[in-house]
Design a protein around this motif. Structure first.
Motif, PDB file in Angstrom:
ATOM      1  N   VAL A  67       0.815  -1.169  -0.044  1.00 34.79           N
ATOM      2  CA  VAL A  67       0.062  -0.092   0.230  1.00 34.79           C
ATOM      3  C   VAL A  67       1.104   1.379   0.020  1.00 34.79           C
ATOM      4  O   VAL A  67       0.478   2.166  -0.691  1.00 34.79           O
ATOM      5  N   ARG A  71       1.013   4.056  -3.084  1.00 35.59           N
ATOM      6  CA  ARG A  71       0.615   5.456  -2.757  1.00 35.59           C
ATOM      7  C   ARG A  71       1.771   6.102  -3.341  1.00 35.59           C
ATOM      8  O   ARG A  71       1.539   7.317  -4.099  1.00 35.59           O
ATOM      9  N   TRP A  77      -5.954   6.830  -2.337  1.00 38.86           N
ATOM     10  CA  TRP A  77      -6.867   5.707  -1.332  1.00 38.86           C
ATOM     11  C   TRP A  77      -7.979   5.357  -1.989  1.00 38.86           C
ATOM     12  O   TRP A  77      -8.209   3.927  -1.633  1.00 38.86           O
ATOM     13  N   ILE A  80      -6.768   2.152  -4.061  1.00 40.94           N
ATOM     14  CA  ILE A  80      -6.718   1.271  -3.250  1.00 40.94           C
ATOM     15  C   ILE A  80      -7.661   0.358  -2.547  1.00 40.94           C
ATOM     16  O   ILE A  80      -8.033  -0.798  -2.555  1.00 40.94           O
ATOM     17  N   ALA A  91      -9.356   2.227   4.071  1.00 41.29           N
ATOM     18  CA  ALA A  91      -8.118   2.022   3.618  1.00 41.29           C
ATOM     19  C   ALA A  91      -7.121   2.874   4.278  1.00 41.29           C
ATOM     20  O   ALA A  91      -6.042   2.788   4.824  1.00 41.29           O
ATOM     21  N   TRP A  95      -3.944   2.027   6.745  1.00 41.39           N
ATOM     22  CA  TRP A  95      -2.551   1.906   6.192  1.00 41.39           C
ATOM     23  C   TRP A  95      -2.146   3.403   6.312  1.00 41.39           C
ATOM     24  O   TRP A  95      -0.843   3.641   5.758  1.00 41.39           O
TER      25      TRP A  95
END
Length: 98
Positions: A67, A71, A77, A80, A91, A95
């Motif tokens: 993740v 990014r 986000w 993801i 998310a 994270w």
């Protein structure tokens, strides 16, 4: 004039997605190994139970690193979260602090 070669700089917007063809096969191979490890424990190898649980922690760490990398690569986000079947907020909460 920029001296940066866009084709060598993965974090530039036009280079957002990389196609890696072996991901599905690699993931399937990994699942087979983990299931085999579980079967081995189930046949009486109680000492290997701790190792199987450690795999869970290693997988959580790997997901976090993935993740963070996505990014840094420019994924939002929302993108993801969509891939994981969760909201953007979920998310980011899970994270975002890593």
């Amino acid at each position: 004039m920029s001296t940066v070669k866009a084709s060598l700089t993965p974090h530039l917007p036009q280079q957002k997605r990389r196609d890696v063809v072996e991901n599905d096969e690699f993931a399937a191979f990994t699942r087979r190994i983990i299931r085999a490890h579980g079967r081995r424990v189930a046949t009486g190898d109680v000492e290997a139970l701790r190792d199987l649980v450690a795999l869970s922690a290693a997988l959580d760490d790997a997901i976090g690193q993935a993740v963070i990398g996505l990014r840094a690569f420019g994924y939002s986000w929302a993108e993801i979260g969509q891939r994981l079947g969760i909201s953007r907020q979920a998310a980011q909460q899970r994270w975002g602090g890593q």
